[in-house]
Motif scaffolding. Structure first.
Motif, mmCIF file in Angstrom:
data_model
loop_
_atom_site.group_PDB
_atom_site.id
_atom_site.type_symbol
_atom_site.label_atom_id
_atom_site.label_comp_id
_atom_site.label_asym_id
_atom_site.label_seq_id
_atom_site.Cartn_x
_atom_site.Cartn_y
_atom_site.Cartn_z
ATOM 1 N N ASN A 170 0.879 -1.171 0.000
ATOM 2 C CA ASN A 170 0.000 0.000 0.000
ATOM 3 C C ASN A 170 0.916 1.220 0.000
ATOM 4 O O ASN A 170 1.138 1.862 1.027
ATOM 5 N N TYR B 161 0.791 7.112 -3.196
ATOM 6 C CA TYR B 161 0.348 7.225 -4.590
ATOM 7 C C TYR B 161 -0.382 8.542 -4.874
ATOM 8 O O TYR B 161 -1.008 8.701 -5.914
ATOM 9 N N ARG C 96 3.511 8.259 -9.100
ATOM 10 C CA ARG C 96 4.125 6.957 -9.394
ATOM 11 C C ARG C 96 5.556 6.812 -8.880
ATOM 12 O O ARG C 96 6.278 5.886 -9.275
ATOM 13 N N LEU D 91 5.261 3.540 -6.953
ATOM 14 C CA LEU D 91 4.604 2.509 -7.759
ATOM 15 C C LEU D 91 5.532 1.955 -8.838
ATOM 16 O O LEU D 91 5.601 0.730 -9.049
ATOM 17 N N ASP D 92 6.251 2.827 -9.524
ATOM 18 C CA ASP D 92 7.145 2.360 -10.581
ATOM 19 C C ASP D 92 8.268 1.497 -10.019
ATOM 20 O O ASP D 92 8.678 0.506 -10.645
ATOM 21 N N CYS E 193 6.874 -1.957 -9.330
ATOM 22 C CA CYS E 193 6.724 -2.718 -10.572
ATOM 23 C C CYS E 193 8.056 -3.241 -11.090
ATOM 24 O O CYS E 193 8.111 -4.301 -11.722
ATOM 25 N N LEU F 234 -1.285 -5.117 -4.931
ATOM 26 C CA LEU F 234 -0.881 -3.718 -4.869
ATOM 27 C C LEU F 234 -2.119 -2.835 -4.934
ATOM 28 O O LEU F 234 -2.911 -2.934 -5.873
ATOM 29 N N GLN G 98 -3.799 1.004 -5.145
ATOM 30 C CA GLN G 98 -3.467 2.357 -5.575
ATOM 31 C C GLN G 98 -4.733 3.095 -5.971
ATOM 32 O O GLN G 98 -5.811 2.506 -6.093
ATOM 33 N N THR H 210 0.507 0.735 -14.330
ATOM 34 C CA THR H 210 0.881 -0.355 -13.424
ATOM 35 C C THR H 210 0.700 -1.703 -14.097
ATOM 36 O O THR H 210 1.579 -2.571 -14.051
#
Length: 222
Positions: free
Chosen positions: A107, A110, A133, A136-137, A140, A155, A157, A166
């Motif tokens: 979590n 974001y 991001r 987030l990036d 990934c 995940l 977001q 994503t």
């Protein structure tokens, strides 16, 4: 101290309070097949609420957070419940480099923020750069290499932070990825304060004050 998802949790000032995104993530976690042999990693654990939910299955859980206060909170909350949770302080996947997990939950921050600067203080829990991001990036890129065969990433977001990006990034890393849960909710205080920014960026239309939360599930299929 506060209550979330039926649990009374120790939460020092500045540690993220479990909210709708945490609840959505836990609901998806509970659908996964976990047992005493499962290895679970919870990234950005905060109070440890998701890690504790995973530990209820008997799984071996590792929880990571960059915040020293969050690490302390998660450690105390796990000890109070005699839960099998290893708590580590560090930057995202750094503390567990080289290890493999059957399930990774995240979590991350974001919320799109004005300006390219890195967040500090409590904002570390939600600010994620101009497009939301920043973390987030990284997830990934870094998490697919931590998954065991048939391992799963869950995940959560906001729709404001590029769900298609994503999905594309996880698929590009070799995972089967899909949205498995959705929830619409009104903006909280941080999002409401930035509504004008979101309108200028074209992330919402004028007057909209709600977002969609999603859980993306990625599976390493070989």
């Amino acid at each position: 101290m506060g209550q979330a998802l039926g649990m009374v949790l120790i939460r020092p000032p500045g540690v993220y309070r479990p909210q709708g995104d945490s609840a959505l993530l836990v609901s998806c976690l509970r659908r996964e097949r976990l047992d005493g042999g499962s290895r679970v990693l919870d990234l950005g654990t905060g109070t440890g609420v998701v890690a504790l939910a995973a530990a209820r299955s008997g799984a071996r859980v590792t929880a990571v957070d960059l915040s020293a206060w969050a690490v302390l909170a998660a450690w105390v909350n796990a000890r109070l419940r005699r839960a099998r949770v290893e708590v580590c302080r560090g930057d995202l996947t750094g503390p567990v480099d080289g290890r493999r997990f059957d399930l990774v939950t995240a979590n991350p921050p974001y919320v799109p923020a004005e300006g390219p600067g890195r967040p500090t203080g409590p904002a570390l829990a939600w600010d994620a750069g101009p497009d939301g991001r920043l973390v987030l990036d990284r997830i990934c890129r870094e998490v697919p290499g931590l998954l065991a065969a048939h391992g799963v990433l869950l995940l959560v977001q906001s729709s404001l932070a590029g769900v298609p990006q994503t999905l594309a990034a996880l698929r590009g890393a070799g995972l089967r990825a899909a949205v498995v849960a959705r929830r619409r909710q009104a903006f909280g205080p941080v999002m409401t304060e930035r509504a004008g920014l979101f309108e200028r960026l074209g992330l919402i239309t004028t007057g909209v004050r709600e977002e969609e939360l999603v859980v993306v599930r990625g599976v390493r299929w070989r």
